[in-house]
Scaffold this motif. Structure first.
Motif, mmCIF file in Angstrom:
data_model
loop_
_atom_site.group_PDB
_atom_site.id
_atom_site.type_symbol
_atom_site.label_atom_id
_atom_site.label_comp_id
_atom_site.label_asym_id
_atom_site.label_seq_id
_atom_site.Cartn_x
_atom_site.Cartn_y
_atom_site.Cartn_z
ATOM 1 N N ILE A 94 0.832 -1.204 0.000
ATOM 2 C CA ILE A 94 0.000 0.000 0.000
ATOM 3 C C ILE A 94 0.868 1.256 0.000
ATOM 4 O O ILE A 94 0.590 2.221 -0.738
ATOM 5 N N TYR A 95 1.904 1.255 0.812
ATOM 6 C CA TYR A 95 2.794 2.422 0.857
ATOM 7 C C TYR A 95 3.380 2.710 -0.529
ATOM 8 O O TYR A 95 3.368 3.868 -0.997
ATOM 9 N N CYS A 131 1.924 11.609 -0.878
ATOM 10 C CA CYS A 131 3.009 11.680 0.112
ATOM 11 C C CYS A 131 2.528 11.075 1.423
ATOM 12 O O CYS A 131 2.128 11.807 2.347
ATOM 13 N N PRO A 132 2.538 9.759 1.522
ATOM 14 C CA PRO A 132 2.025 9.117 2.734
ATOM 15 C C PRO A 132 3.034 9.106 3.875
ATOM 16 O O PRO A 132 4.249 9.045 3.659
ATOM 17 N N ARG A 133 2.510 9.172 5.090
ATOM 18 C CA ARG A 133 3.253 8.808 6.292
ATOM 19 C C ARG A 133 2.588 7.542 6.786
ATOM 20 O O ARG A 133 1.379 7.506 7.009
ATOM 21 N N MET A 134 3.368 6.484 6.931
ATOM 22 C CA MET A 134 2.752 5.190 7.204
ATOM 23 C C MET A 134 3.451 4.486 8.343
ATOM 24 O O MET A 134 4.673 4.588 8.511
ATOM 25 N N ALA A 135 2.637 3.775 9.124
ATOM 26 C CA ALA A 135 3.162 3.000 10.240
ATOM 27 C C ALA A 135 2.443 1.668 10.310
ATOM 28 O O ALA A 135 1.307 1.526 9.843
ATOM 29 N N SER A 173 3.447 -9.181 17.624
ATOM 30 C CA SER A 173 4.519 -10.157 17.431
ATOM 31 C C SER A 173 5.832 -9.469 17.083
ATOM 32 O O SER A 173 5.950 -8.814 16.042
ATOM 33 N N LYS A 174 6.813 -9.623 17.933
ATOM 34 C CA LYS A 174 8.132 -9.052 17.670
ATOM 35 C C LYS A 174 8.759 -9.672 16.432
ATOM 36 O O LYS A 174 9.396 -8.974 15.633
ATOM 37 N N ALA A 175 8.573 -10.984 16.254
ATOM 38 C CA ALA A 175 9.151 -11.666 15.092
ATOM 39 C C ALA A 175 8.568 -11.117 13.794
ATOM 40 O O ALA A 175 9.289 -10.914 12.805
ATOM 41 N N ALA A 176 7.260 -10.862 13.773
ATOM 42 C CA ALA A 176 6.629 -10.342 12.570
ATOM 43 C C ALA A 176 7.076 -8.920 12.287
ATOM 44 O O ALA A 176 7.382 -8.556 11.131
ATOM 45 N N VAL A 177 7.116 -8.079 13.300
ATOM 46 C CA VAL A 177 7.505 -6.680 13.113
ATOM 47 C C VAL A 177 8.949 -6.580 12.623
ATOM 48 O O VAL A 177 9.277 -5.725 11.794
ATOM 49 N N ARG A 178 9.811 -7.450 13.105
ATOM 50 C CA ARG A 178 11.200 -7.459 12.637
ATOM 51 C C ARG A 178 11.257 -7.695 11.120
ATOM 52 O O ARG A 178 11.988 -7.004 10.391
ATOM 53 N N LEU A 179 10.472 -8.643 10.634
ATOM 54 C CA LEU A 179 10.441 -8.917 9.198
ATOM 55 C C LEU A 179 9.831 -7.758 8.425
ATOM 56 O O LEU A 179 10.270 -7.432 7.318
ATOM 57 N N ALA A 180 8.794 -7.130 8.983
ATOM 58 C CA ALA A 180 8.159 -5.996 8.318
ATOM 59 C C ALA A 180 9.135 -4.842 8.146
ATOM 60 O O ALA A 180 9.186 -4.201 7.094
ATOM 61 N N ALA A 181 9.906 -4.574 9.182
ATOM 62 C CA ALA A 181 10.872 -3.479 9.113
ATOM 63 C C ALA A 181 11.948 -3.741 8.067
ATOM 64 O O ALA A 181 12.450 -2.812 7.436
ATOM 65 N N LYS A 182 12.307 -4.989 7.885
ATOM 66 C CA LYS A 182 13.273 -5.337 6.839
ATOM 67 C C LYS A 182 12.684 -5.146 5.447
ATOM 68 O O LYS A 182 13.390 -4.795 4.505
ATOM 69 N N ARG A 183 11.359 -5.353 5.322
ATOM 70 C CA ARG A 183 10.703 -5.288 4.013
ATOM 71 C C ARG A 183 10.606 -3.855 3.492
ATOM 72 O O ARG A 183 10.770 -3.621 2.296
ATOM 73 N N GLU A 184 10.296 -2.905 4.370
ATOM 74 C CA GLU A 184 10.090 -1.526 3.916
ATOM 75 C C GLU A 184 10.683 -0.543 4.925
ATOM 76 O O GLU A 184 10.134 -0.338 6.003
ATOM 77 N N ASP A 205 10.963 2.733 4.753
ATOM 78 C CA ASP A 205 10.356 4.056 4.844
ATOM 79 C C ASP A 205 9.041 4.059 5.611
ATOM 80 O O ASP A 205 8.361 5.089 5.668
ATOM 81 N N VAL A 206 8.668 2.926 6.177
ATOM 82 C CA VAL A 206 7.481 2.823 7.026
ATOM 83 C C VAL A 206 7.945 2.626 8.466
ATOM 84 O O VAL A 206 8.901 1.897 8.720
#
Length: 274
Positions: free
Chosen positions: A104-105, A114-118, A123-134, A136-137
């Motif tokens: 979506i971002y 010009c999105p600001r996205m969070a 789940s710490k394990a899931a968030v770790r992977l999400a941060a690696k994926r993008e 700028d979010v």
């Protein structure tokens, strides 16, 4: 940089630096090397490691990265572009490993917005992977039942197969903001369920009005996924709730499968905050 997040301890705005998030009240939260932070206070955790474990998070990443749920992502991106203004604040509550968040971002950026996205997930394990994926979010470990958001601070909120907390979502959305709630359709993954259970039943389908929201529409997405290896079948199984509540006999039947065709189906319930 001023963050979309606010302090989970005092509710004041957070400023993001290279290594920390900090509020004027003196509270500080480290940023992990992957780029996410932890905004779930210890006294609000219900277990030592809540949410999906690393195996489930990795299975979801691997399965979704193969594009099997791309029809849903495309539908969400189209809705986001049509509902977002030129500058928009977006939260993916229960973002998992970030597949839909990142998609979506990038679609909003490609549409000239010009999105600001969070994204948040317990789940710490899931968030770790999400941060690696993008990169700028903004991503944080946090609960949907106590979002680290100021009142009325986001324009668009997404909940994709995650716990529903209407009061918190209503609080975080500005008046007139959009809320996308994604649920499985009646026959989603029916063929998988036929193997796992002796007497499977369709998912319940309903339209529920929520206080403080007006219904706009329901967008249905249907398709089919052809899985061609035991690895792909196991990844799908492991990312579903069935992984934890399937009889051993059903899991063994599925483990013997080398190919599996399944129906996929989703409903995107679109609401407007009043």
């Amino acid at each position: 940089m001023t963050s979309l997040f606010c302090c989970p301890l005092c509710g004041r705005a957070l400023e993001r630096t290279e290594q920390t998030y900090a509020c004027p009240g003196g509270h500080s939260f480290d940023i992990a090397k992957e780029g996410h932070t932890h905004l779930l206070p210890v006294n609000r955790k219900h277990s030592a490691a809540p949410g999906d474990d690393s195996g489930m998070a990795a299975a979801r990443r691997d399965f979704l990265s193969r594009g099997y749920y791309r029809p849903l992502l495309d539908a969400l991106c189209a809705l986001a572009v049509s509902h977002a203004g030129a500058e928009t604040a977006v939260l993916d509550a229960g973002c998992g490993e970030g597949y839909y968040t990142a998609g979506i971002y990038r679609s909003l950026r490609e549409a000239g917005k010009c999105p600001r996205m969070a994204g948040t997930d317990i789940s710490k394990a899931a968030v770790r992977l999400a941060a690696k994926r993008e990169k700028d979010v903004e991503f944080a470990v946090a609960s949907s039942y106590r979002l680290p958001l100021a009142d009325g601070s986001v324009d668009l909120l997404l909940d994709c197969f995650s716990p529903l907390c209407v009061p918190e979502f209503r609080r975080g959305l500005r008046r007139g903001g959009s809320f996308f709630y994604v649920v499985p359709s009646a026959m989603h993954l029916w063929e998988l369920k036929e193997i796992l259970y002796d007497a499977p039943y369709p998912n319940e389908e309903k339209r529920t009005p929520y206080e403080g929201f007006s219904y706009e529409t329901v967008v249905s997405v249907e398709g089919r996924a052809e899985l061609n290896s035991r690895e792909e079948i196991r990844a799908l199984f492991q990312m579903t709730p069935y992984y934890w509540k399937t009889p051993r006999e059903g899991a063994e039947r599925l483990g013997a499968m080398e190919r599996l065709g399944v129906r996929i189906g989703f409903h995107i319930h679109v609401f407007r905050a009043e």
